[in-house]
Design a protein around this motif. Sequence first.
Motif, PDB file in Angstrom:
ATOM      1  N   THR A   1       7.814  15.029   2.015  1.00 32.59           N
ATOM      2  CA  THR A   1       6.637  14.426   1.281  1.00 32.59           C
ATOM      3  C   THR A   1       6.597  15.247   0.269  1.00 32.59           C
ATOM      4  O   THR A   1       5.383  15.084  -0.823  1.00 32.59           O
ATOM      5  N   ASP A   2       6.606  16.326   0.128  1.00 31.86           N
ATOM      6  CA  ASP A   2       6.222  18.257  -0.765  1.00 31.86           C
ATOM      7  C   ASP A   2       6.640  17.392  -2.248  1.00 31.86           C
ATOM      8  O   ASP A   2       5.877  18.173  -3.312  1.00 31.86           O
ATOM      9  N   HIS A   3       8.326  16.811  -2.276  1.00 28.43           N
ATOM     10  CA  HIS A   3       8.177  16.562  -3.858  1.00 28.43           C
ATOM     11  C   HIS A   3       8.694  15.172  -3.855  1.00 28.43           C
ATOM     12  O   HIS A   3       9.409  14.528  -4.844  1.00 28.43           O
ATOM     13  N   THR A   4       8.281  13.923  -3.033  1.00 28.54           N
ATOM     14  CA  THR A   4       8.932  12.768  -2.604  1.00 28.54           C
ATOM     15  C   THR A   4       8.215  12.143  -1.894  1.00 28.54           C
ATOM     16  O   THR A   4       7.591  11.937  -1.006  1.00 28.54           O
ATOM     17  N   PRO A   5       7.849  10.713  -2.976  1.00 34.57           N
ATOM     18  CA  PRO A   5       6.080   9.607  -2.435  1.00 34.57           C
ATOM     19  C   PRO A   5       6.889   9.494  -1.197  1.00 34.57           C
ATOM     20  O   PRO A   5       8.075   8.824  -1.215  1.00 34.57           O
ATOM     21  N   LYS A   6       6.145   8.770  -0.598  1.00 36.62           N
ATOM     22  CA  LYS A   6       6.401   8.320   1.087  1.00 36.62           C
ATOM     23  C   LYS A   6       7.476   6.896   1.075  1.00 36.62           C
ATOM     24  O   LYS A   6       8.101   6.740   1.201  1.00 36.62           O
ATOM     25  N   PRO A   7       7.092   6.189   0.347  1.00 34.41           N
ATOM     26  CA  PRO A   7       7.543   4.425  -0.328  1.00 34.41           C
ATOM     27  C   PRO A   7       8.595   5.380  -0.473  1.00 34.41           C
ATOM     28  O   PRO A   7      10.059   4.422  -0.336  1.00 34.41           O
ATOM     29  N   LEU A   8       9.451   6.170  -0.826  1.00 34.89           N
ATOM     30  CA  LEU A   8      10.877   6.952  -1.711  1.00 34.89           C
ATOM     31  C   LEU A   8      12.030   7.281  -1.101  1.00 34.89           C
ATOM     32  O   LEU A   8      13.028   7.948  -1.151  1.00 34.89           O
ATOM     33  N   LEU A   9      11.241   8.161   0.513  1.00 32.42           N
ATOM     34  CA  LEU A   9      12.056   8.146   1.250  1.00 32.42           C
ATOM     35  C   LEU A   9      13.062   7.443   1.670  1.00 32.42           C
ATOM     36  O   LEU A   9      12.365   6.238   2.127  1.00 32.42           O
ATOM     37  N   ARG A  10      14.220   7.583   2.512  1.00 32.91           N
ATOM     38  CA  ARG A  10      15.351   6.693   2.685  1.00 32.91           C
ATOM     39  C   ARG A  10      15.372   6.457   3.625  1.00 32.91           C
ATOM     40  O   ARG A  10      15.567   8.031   4.746  1.00 32.91           O
ATOM     41  N   ALA A  11      15.964   5.054   4.667  1.00 33.62           N
ATOM     42  CA  ALA A  11      16.807   4.970   5.509  1.00 33.62           C
ATOM     43  C   ALA A  11      17.810   3.955   5.678  1.00 33.62           C
ATOM     44  O   ALA A  11      17.188   3.100   4.696  1.00 33.62           O
ATOM     45  N   GLY A  12      19.257   4.328   5.844  1.00 34.61           N
ATOM     46  CA  GLY A  12      19.799   3.106   6.196  1.00 34.61           C
ATOM     47  C   GLY A  12      20.085   2.827   4.743  1.00 34.61           C
ATOM     48  O   GLY A  12      21.145   1.816   4.546  1.00 34.61           O
TER      49      GLY A  12
ATOM     50  N   LEU B   1       0.910  -1.303  -0.287  1.00 34.00           N
ATOM     51  CA  LEU B   1      -0.333  -0.551  -0.495  1.00 34.00           C
ATOM     52  C   LEU B   1       1.384   1.385  -0.102  1.00 34.00           C
ATOM     53  O   LEU B   1       1.664   1.872   1.217  1.00 34.00           O
ATOM     54  N   ALA B   2       0.773   1.998  -0.833  1.00 32.16           N
ATOM     55  CA  ALA B   2       1.593   2.554  -1.522  1.00 32.16           C
ATOM     56  C   ALA B   2       1.525   3.963  -2.031  1.00 32.16           C
ATOM     57  O   ALA B   2       1.611   5.012  -3.105  1.00 32.16           O
ATOM     58  N   ALA B   3      -0.574   5.112  -1.796  1.00 33.36           N
ATOM     59  CA  ALA B   3      -0.304   5.675  -2.101  1.00 33.36           C
ATOM     60  C   ALA B   3      -1.613   7.124  -1.437  1.00 33.36           C
ATOM     61  O   ALA B   3      -1.715   7.740  -1.674  1.00 33.36           O
ATOM     62  N   GLY B   4      -1.041   6.692   0.060  1.00 35.40           N
ATOM     63  CA  GLY B   4      -1.051   7.700   0.793  1.00 35.40           C
ATOM     64  C   GLY B   4       0.196   8.432   0.263  1.00 35.40           C
ATOM     65  O   GLY B   4       0.247   8.883  -0.225  1.00 35.40           O
ATOM     66  N   LEU B   5      -0.670  10.265   0.946  1.00 34.11           N
ATOM     67  CA  LEU B   5      -0.720  11.475   0.463  1.00 34.11           C
ATOM     68  C   LEU B   5       0.609  11.993   1.487  1.00 34.11           C
ATOM     69  O   LEU B   5       1.432  12.699   0.984  1.00 34.11           O
ATOM     70  N   GLY B   6       0.855  11.176   2.895  1.00 29.07           N
ATOM     71  CA  GLY B   6       2.282  11.987   3.340  1.00 29.07           C
ATOM     72  C   GLY B   6       2.269  12.423   4.064  1.00 29.07           C
ATOM     73  O   GLY B   6       2.595  13.403   4.493  1.00 29.07           O
ATOM     74  N   THR B   7       0.612  13.048   4.682  1.00 27.57           N
ATOM     75  CA  THR B   7       1.089  14.266   5.036  1.00 27.57           C
ATOM     76  C   THR B   7       1.740  14.588   6.533  1.00 27.57           C
ATOM     77  O   THR B   7       2.295  16.093   6.541  1.00 27.57           O
ATOM     78  N   ARG B   8       1.549  13.824   7.147  1.00 26.28           N
ATOM     79  CA  ARG B   8       1.693  13.723   8.828  1.00 26.28           C
ATOM     80  C   ARG B   8       4.042  13.725   8.053  1.00 26.28           C
ATOM     81  O   ARG B   8       4.322  14.485   9.262  1.00 26.28           O
ATOM     82  N   MET B   9       4.322  13.878   6.821  1.00 27.98           N
ATOM     83  CA  MET B   9       5.771  13.628   6.866  1.00 27.98           C
ATOM     84  C   MET B   9       6.112  14.780   6.182  1.00 27.98           C
ATOM     85  O   MET B   9       7.135  14.761   5.274  1.00 27.98           O
ATOM     86  N   ARG B  10       5.455  15.455   5.529  1.00 30.21           N
ATOM     87  CA  ARG B  10       5.704  17.081   5.373  1.00 30.21           C
ATOM     88  C   ARG B  10       6.920  17.860   6.160  1.00 30.21           C
ATOM     89  O   ARG B  10       6.533  17.287   7.698  1.00 30.21           O
ATOM     90  N   PRO B  11       7.671  17.932   5.694  1.00 32.01           N
ATOM     91  CA  PRO B  11       8.006  19.013   4.014  1.00 32.01           C
ATOM     92  C   PRO B  11       8.717  17.970   3.424  1.00 32.01           C
ATOM     93  O   PRO B  11       8.668  17.612   2.143  1.00 32.01           O
TER      94      PRO B  11
END
Length: 227
Positions: free
Chosen positions: A18-29, A6-16
């Motif tokens: 996710t302003d220009h990057t969809p949440k599934p593409l944010l990086r960790a490790g 499931l990767a369709a969310g807006l990522g509102t809580r992750m702003r800023p």
Amino acid sequence: MRAMILAAGLGTRMRPLTDHTPKPLLRAGGKALIDYHIEKLAAAGICNIVVNCSWLADQLEEYLGDGSRYGVRIFVSREEEPLETGGGIVQALPLLCEDGGDDPFLVVNGDIWTDFDFASLRDIHPVAGHLVMIKNPPHNPQGDFALGENNVLAEKAGANEGTYTFSGISVWRPSVFSGFVCGKRALKPIMDAAIANKALSGQLYEGHWWDIGTPERLAALDAFLAL
């Protein structure tokens, strides 16, 4: 078994972030979050994976490609606007059960990180659905459901004892969703109906699990993976 991320969310809580990057593409490790799921699914022998997308969908589709670089096949279910979990599954149903049968499929939230072994779910054949539960994290101290006898889930009672939080990992029968029309739909009422019919089972997982709902949690996960 097929799987859906499931990767369709807006990522509102992750702003800023996710302003220009969809949440599934944010990086960790050093990896995009969605890479961890796809690699673990591939390692479990689950090689047909559906990914729904909406916010900044072009970026996610281009990044994933056809899945060949992971050794899997990726099918994209694109939503003009996020349809919520239940609606996303309903729209993707033709991709999750191509033969029209009722073989179970796996669903995993794109905004969690876990070391849970997806291969352990390949032999799960639920009446309706099966949820992986975790001990209640600080952000959900009341839990979601009670885990009762024979691993059957029930609505939580007044006390929190025996009540756990849904991890975002589940297995479902296609027939649970086949009667719905496409559109925005939450998953909770579908879970509640299955619980009322004693058709929703569960298991408790006590390994590593992270809900990546805020920039602070993403940073904490990045630090953990660097250890």
